[in-house]
Design a protein around this motif. Structure first.
Motif, PDB file in Angstrom:
ATOM      1  N   ALA A 300     -53.423  99.976 -31.653  1.00 57.20           N
ATOM      2  CA  ALA A 300     -52.529 100.354 -32.750  1.00 57.20           C
ATOM      3  C   ALA A 300     -53.328 100.977 -33.896  1.00 57.20           C
ATOM      4  N   ASP A 301     -52.604 101.619 -34.812  1.00 59.39           N
ATOM      5  CA  ASP A 301     -53.267 102.277 -35.951  1.00 59.39           C
ATOM      6  C   ASP A 301     -54.035 101.294 -36.830  1.00 59.39           C
ATOM      7  N   ASP A 302     -53.594 100.028 -36.844  1.00 56.22           N
ATOM      8  CA  ASP A 302     -54.279  99.035 -37.676  1.00 56.22           C
ATOM      9  C   ASP A 302     -55.461  98.388 -36.945  1.00 56.22           C
ATOM     10  N   GLY A 303     -55.785  98.886 -35.734  1.00 60.73           N
ATOM     11  CA  GLY A 303     -56.931  98.370 -34.995  1.00 60.73           C
ATOM     12  C   GLY A 303     -56.605  97.234 -34.037  1.00 60.73           C
ATOM     13  N   THR A 304     -55.349  96.794 -33.987  1.00 57.75           N
ATOM     14  CA  THR A 304     -54.953  95.724 -33.069  1.00 57.75           C
ATOM     15  C   THR A 304     -54.986  96.242 -31.629  1.00 57.75           C
ATOM     16  N   VAL A 305     -55.631  95.498 -30.755  1.00 57.82           N
ATOM     17  CA  VAL A 305     -55.766  95.900 -29.351  1.00 57.82           C
ATOM     18  C   VAL A 305     -54.898  94.996 -28.485  1.00 57.82           C
ATOM     19  N   THR A 306     -54.032  95.586 -27.682  1.00 60.72           N
ATOM     20  CA  THR A 306     -53.194  94.840 -26.742  1.00 60.72           C
ATOM     21  C   THR A 306     -53.330  95.463 -25.362  1.00 60.72           C
ATOM     22  N   PHE A 307     -52.962  94.700 -24.340  1.00 59.94           N
ATOM     23  CA  PHE A 307     -52.971  95.290 -23.002  1.00 59.94           C
ATOM     24  C   PHE A 307     -51.949  94.579 -22.123  1.00 59.94           C
ATOM     25  N   SER A 308     -51.585  95.256 -21.049  1.00 56.05           N
ATOM     26  CA  SER A 308     -50.721  94.655 -20.038  1.00 56.05           C
ATOM     27  C   SER A 308     -51.231  95.082 -18.676  1.00 56.05           C
ATOM     28  N   LEU A 309     -50.874  94.315 -17.655  1.00 50.61           N
ATOM     29  CA  LEU A 309     -51.231  94.696 -16.290  1.00 50.61           C
ATOM     30  C   LEU A 309     -50.287  95.773 -15.794  1.00 50.61           C
ATOM     31  N   ASN A 310     -50.821  96.750 -15.105  1.00 53.74           N
ATOM     32  CA  ASN A 310     -49.994  97.737 -14.442  1.00 53.74           C
ATOM     33  C   ASN A 310     -49.521  97.119 -13.136  1.00 53.74           C
ATOM     34  N   GLN A 311     -48.228  96.754 -13.064  1.00 54.69           N
ATOM     35  CA  GLN A 311     -47.697  96.089 -11.878  1.00 54.69           C
ATOM     36  C   GLN A 311     -47.298  97.062 -10.778  1.00 54.69           C
ATOM     37  N   GLY A 312     -47.306  98.377 -11.113  1.00 59.00           N
ATOM     38  CA  GLY A 312     -46.994  99.369 -10.086  1.00 59.00           C
ATOM     39  C   GLY A 312     -45.669  99.075  -9.403  1.00 59.00           C
ATOM     40  N   HIS A 313     -45.697  99.025  -8.065  1.00 60.81           N
ATOM     41  CA  HIS A 313     -44.485  98.744  -7.284  1.00 60.81           C
ATOM     42  C   HIS A 313     -44.538  97.350  -6.675  1.00 60.81           C
ATOM     43  N   ILE A 314     -45.267  96.439  -7.328  1.00 60.11           N
ATOM     44  CA  ILE A 314     -45.377  95.073  -6.805  1.00 60.11           C
ATOM     45  C   ILE A 314     -44.093  94.308  -7.122  1.00 60.11           C
ATOM     46  N   PRO A 315     -43.386  93.799  -6.117  1.00 56.19           N
ATOM     47  CA  PRO A 315     -42.134  93.071  -6.372  1.00 56.19           C
ATOM     48  C   PRO A 315     -42.403  91.618  -6.755  1.00 56.19           C
ATOM     49  N   ASP A 316     -41.412  90.964  -7.348  1.00 59.68           N
ATOM     50  CA  ASP A 316     -41.461  89.526  -7.521  1.00 59.68           C
ATOM     51  C   ASP A 316     -41.265  88.899  -6.141  1.00 59.68           C
ATOM     52  N   LEU A 317     -41.925  87.786  -5.900  1.00 59.76           N
ATOM     53  CA  LEU A 317     -41.890  87.144  -4.589  1.00 59.76           C
ATOM     54  C   LEU A 317     -41.348  85.724  -4.688  1.00 59.76           C
ATOM     55  N   LYS A 318     -40.729  85.266  -3.618  1.00 57.61           N
ATOM     56  CA  LYS A 318     -40.258  83.880  -3.549  1.00 57.61           C
ATOM     57  C   LYS A 318     -40.245  83.426  -2.097  1.00 57.61           C
ATOM     58  N   VAL A 319     -40.197  82.107  -1.909  1.00 55.55           N
ATOM     59  CA  VAL A 319     -40.037  81.541  -0.572  1.00 55.55           C
ATOM     60  C   VAL A 319     -38.564  81.622  -0.195  1.00 55.55           C
ATOM     61  N   SER A 320     -38.286  82.053   1.009  1.00 60.29           N
ATOM     62  CA  SER A 320     -36.904  82.216   1.466  1.00 60.29           C
ATOM     63  C   SER A 320     -36.136  80.903   1.363  1.00 60.29           C
ATOM     64  N   SER A 321     -34.987  80.944   0.712  1.00 54.57           N
ATOM     65  CA  SER A 321     -34.173  79.733   0.554  1.00 54.57           C
ATOM     66  C   SER A 321     -33.638  79.250   1.898  1.00 54.57           C
ATOM     67  N   SER A 322     -33.400  80.177   2.837  1.00 53.70           N
ATOM     68  CA  SER A 322     -32.890  79.774   4.152  1.00 53.70           C
ATOM     69  C   SER A 322     -33.934  78.959   4.910  1.00 53.70           C
ATOM     70  N   PHE A 323     -35.208  79.314   4.740  1.00 56.44           N
ATOM     71  CA  PHE A 323     -36.266  78.544   5.395  1.00 56.44           C
ATOM     72  C   PHE A 323     -36.380  77.163   4.757  1.00 56.44           C
ATOM     73  N   THR A 324     -36.226  77.095   3.439  1.00 53.72           N
ATOM     74  CA  THR A 324     -36.273  75.808   2.751  1.00 53.72           C
ATOM     75  C   THR A 324     -35.128  74.917   3.209  1.00 53.72           C
ATOM     76  N   GLU A 325     -33.958  75.496   3.360  1.00 54.34           N
ATOM     77  CA  GLU A 325     -32.783  74.733   3.816  1.00 54.34           C
ATOM     78  C   GLU A 325     -32.985  74.229   5.237  1.00 54.34           C
ATOM     79  N   MET A 326     -33.630  75.040   6.082  1.00 51.94           N
ATOM     80  CA  MET A 326     -33.899  74.616   7.456  1.00 51.94           C
ATOM     81  C   MET A 326     -34.798  73.389   7.484  1.00 51.94           C
TER      82      MET A 326
END
Length: 505
Positions: A300-326
């Motif tokens: 920023a103009d006041d010298g504050t430095v920030t950053f973020s990760l470039n997530q690109g096309h990486i999706p959010d992931l989870k364990v399949s609920s159907s497998f958990t139910e099984m």
């Protein structure tokens, strides 16, 4: 009998460090650049039915708290970092139970490429320098150890495609950081296979070896007549010092060449590539390898430095609920389980465990990248504020390892083939690492800063009377860089600047 027992009894204390399968997965993902990680995640989604994209993720936030970095008002960012990491560790523990909070935490900019803050920058070809060599490596028949060594050699190449680490150092690094016991002879064998890849000259340990490898490749392909190749080889083997100094009169005399032969040799040698790594990134209209930044750094103009990760096309992931139910259904019916049902349960449990492990590894990769980049920005804050390379402070892998509490080998992996997009350009993370020079008075100075100052002095000298190393030493001392003459000579050579008599206009 007692004496015999004393004589035969031996006490051995051995220390063995073996990585678990989960640790190996984390290491593997950590070394991947963003584009390769995307491919790996998609492949894992196809392979494991228990792993799914989380399409139900809620709205995104602009808060930098999870996947970004910003300083507090006092600039004391690491207390905040540690608190955040402790909270994240508590979340990690929740993944141990199936079906309980098994969705990977939301990441800023994921699945939201229409967001105005999201930017994916790709320069050059769609396949990186590293990927092209990996593709060729995958076509070879290698043992597991040879594969690991070649992968490390490829990661150790400089941007021009040359290997400037000696084999003894590589052997030590493989033993210390990767738990691979390999001799210099074994590394040499793998290096020869790497040097047989395209383009010719890749993996050479010096300019001389690079040019000789290209001549040898031309000989194998029969692209030039033998006499010409023999002459080129003699120039590089017998007259290399004269060749580097462009003393063609000496070469002509030593090899007994005519003017026409010298002219022909010069023309053919100019066709060779002293930087074979550059050609791997060549595309129409530009000569750059692909650069997809893993970090987006904003100042920023006041010298504050920030950053973020470039997530690109990486999706959010989870364990399949159907497998958990099984699994839950099987657990509630333990008494009536048939053999076939038990086999199905084992299959489901295996896939769920693998999915959870993969989610954990991806998350661990993200946390490690964040922690490392936070430390780099905190250390080199002035550079990120003004973009002046001379402001880079001395910083080695151990400094960041100590700052983050991570292992040196982990910092090394993060710094390899990872890039940061800044206000001043896109840089590989290894750009921010620079050695220190300690003066006689004990003052530490960045070698990068010294080299920049030395280069500027030489650029401004009178080309009719270029400065000797002794004169440069005195002038540098006047400018606040009290370094020895031999150090001036070493840095000048590293900058590819010839001696004074060869700089004379």
């Amino acid at each position: 009998m007692a004496q015999k027992l004393i004589q035969t009894q031996e006490q051995k204390l051995t220390q063995q460090m073996k990585l678990s399968q989960q640790q190996m997965l984390q290491v593997h993902l950590l070394e991947m650049p963003l584009t390769e990680l995307e491919e790996n995640i998609n492949a894992e989604l196809d392979d494991n039915p228990a792993l799914e994209k989380d399409d139900s993720a809620m709205g995104l936030t602009d808060n930098e708290g999870e996947d970004g970095y910003s300083e507090n008002e006092d600039g004391d960012d690491f207390d905040t970092i540690n608190e955040r990491e402790e909270r994240q560790d508590a979340l990690d523990a929740a993944l141990e139970n199936i079906g309980k909070d098994d969705i990977m935490p939301q990441t800023p900019y994921a699945n939201n490429h229409d967001n105005a803050d999201y930017e994916e920058t790709v320069y050059g070809d769609t396949t990186s320098f590293y990927d092209k060599l990996k593709e060729q490596m995958d076509m070879l028949t290698l043992t597991e150890k040879e594969y690991a060594v070649m992968e490390y050699l490829i990661g150790s190449l400089d941007d021009d495609g040359l290997l400037r680490k000696d084999l003894n150092t590589i052997s030590d690094e493989l033993a210390i950081y990767h738990n691979i016991d390999v001799s210099e002879a074994e590394i040499e064998h793998v290096l020869k296979m790497l040097q047989n890849m395209d383009p010719a000259g890749i993996g050479a340990r010096s300019l001389q070896e690079c040019l000789l490898l290209q001549v040898e490749r031309m000989r194998e392909e029969g692209t030039q007549n033998t006499r010409l190749l023999d002459a080129m080889e003699r120039v590089f083997k017998e007259c290399f010092d004269a060749f580097t100094k462009k003393h063609w009169d000496k070469i002509k005399q030593q090899l007994g060449l005519s003017d026409l032969q010298v002219e022909t040799l010069q023309r053919e040698i100019r066709k060779l590539n002293p930087k074979p790594g550059a050609s791997l990134g060549e595309t129409e209209g530009r000569n750059m390898q692909q650069i997809t930044p893993d970090f987006i750094v904003d100042t920023a103009d006041d010298g504050t430095v920030t950053f973020s990760l470039n997530q690109g096309h990486i999706p959010d992931l989870k364990v399949s609920s159907s497998f958990t139910e099984m699994i839950n259904a099987y657990r509630n019916n333990k008494e009536g389980m048939s053999r076939q049902t038990k086999e199905a349960l084992l299959y489901v449990k295996e896939k769920v465990a693998k999915a959870q492990g993969f989610i954990e590894a991806v998350k661990q990769r993200r946390q490690t990248l964040i922690l490392t980049m936070q430390a780099i920005i905190a250390w080199q804050k002035k550079f990120f504020q003004d973009g002046d390379e001379s402001d880079l402070r001395p910083m080695i892998l151990k400094d960041i390892a100590d700052k983050t509490g991570l292992d040196i080998s982990t910092i090394s992996r993060v710094s390899n083939v990872k890039y940061a997009q800044t206000k001043w350009g896109t840089f590989p993370l290894r750009f921010f690492f620079t050695d220190a020079y300690t003066t006689d008075e004990g003052e530490e100075m960045s070698t990068r800063k010294i080299k920049i100052a030395l280069k500027n002095v030489i650029e401004k000298e009178d080309k009719r009377k270029p400065l000797s190393d002794e004169a440069l030493t005195k002038l540098m001392k006047e400018k606040g860089f009290p370094i020895a003459r031999r150090t001036i000579a070493k840095y000048r050579e590293q900058l590819n600047i010839p001696v004074a008599r060869l700089r004379k206009a």
